[in-house]
Design a protein around this motif. Structure first.
Motif, PDB file in Angstrom:
ATOM      1  N   THR A   1      75.586  44.541  36.364  1.00 11.87           N
ATOM      2  CA  THR A   1      74.830  43.385  36.866  1.00 11.87           C
ATOM      3  C   THR A   1      75.070  42.134  36.023  1.00 11.87           C
TER       4      THR A   1
ATOM      5  N   TYR B   1      78.930  43.121  44.322  1.00  9.99           N
ATOM      6  CA  TYR B   1      78.271  44.220  43.613  1.00  9.99           C
ATOM      7  C   TYR B   1      78.476  45.522  44.387  1.00  9.99           C
TER       8      TYR B   1
ATOM      9  N   THR C   1      70.308  46.522  33.554  1.00  9.06           N
ATOM     10  CA  THR C   1      70.776  45.254  32.993  1.00  9.06           C
ATOM     11  C   THR C   1      71.420  45.502  31.640  1.00  9.06           C
TER      12      THR C   1
ATOM     13  N   LEU D   1      67.054  44.468  39.515  1.00  7.09           N
ATOM     14  CA  LEU D   1      67.423  44.845  38.146  1.00  7.09           C
ATOM     15  C   LEU D   1      66.680  46.081  37.664  1.00  7.09           C
TER      16      LEU D   1
END
Length: 188
Positions: free
Chosen positions: A48, A84, A139, A134
């Motif tokens: 991320t 992503y 993260t 997240l």
């Protein structure tokens, strides 16, 4: 008479809770500082990183009251969100992650070429969405969920930052230091 007194009380509260200081010192106007914020531990994940970098660039542009840069940076954010790869994420709930990804793309696209007030509304919705994203995806850095009670006629609004220091993107220079750290999201 009661309505007038109530209105005066609300105005006074608003003025004193988040009034902007004229000095150059950093000051947060909070109901609690980062030490009293909730701590949430999430998976450590570098997947991320580019999304966060692009999001924080949009945030910084809004802090600076720069809608043109926010629009430009939102295009990068949209691209990072689209790139992503959910299948490579070690997420507990890939279906929810995919839903959040699709919503985040929509919010980020709504930042492009809009007036700054509209950008800030979309950014606030994006921030709430990205916080949930997240928590599932993880993260690579500590992120601070920050909150300003004065946003949108005192209904409040939130954003994410990689710094504890409050720099409010929902008001920019009008109320730069208004807000508090509500939650610290940290990789484990």
């Amino acid at each position: 008479m009661k309505k007038t007194l109530l209105l005066i009380s609300l105005i006074a509260f608003g003025l004193f809770s988040c009034e902007e200081k004229s000095s150059s010192t950093t000051e947060t106007h909070t109901s609690g500082d980062a030490s009293s914020a909730e701590l949430t531990s999430v998976n450590s994940s570098k997947s991320t990183s580019s999304i966060l970098d692009a999001y924080l660039a949009v945030k910084d542009a809004l802090v600076a009251d720069d809608s043109e840069t926010a629009s430009d940076k939102s295009k990068e954010l949209v691209a990072e969100l689209k790139n992503y790869d959910i299948t490579s994420a070690q997420a507990n709930d890939p279906e929810e992650l995919e839903r959040l990804q699709v919503e985040a793309i929509g919010f980020a696209e709504n930042l492009e070429g809009k007036a700054i007030a509209t950008q800030r509304e979309s950014f606030q919705a994006l921030s709430s969405n990205l916080k949930d994203f997240l928590k599932i995806a993880g993260t690579d850095r500590t992120i601070y969920h920050q909150y300003c009670p004065m946003y949108k006629n005192n209904t409040g609004g939130m954003w994410l930052s990689d710094q504890e220091t409050i720099r409010n993107p929902l008001f920019g220079s009008a109320m730069l230091a208004c807000g508090s750290v509500e939650e610290t999201i940290s990789p484990n």
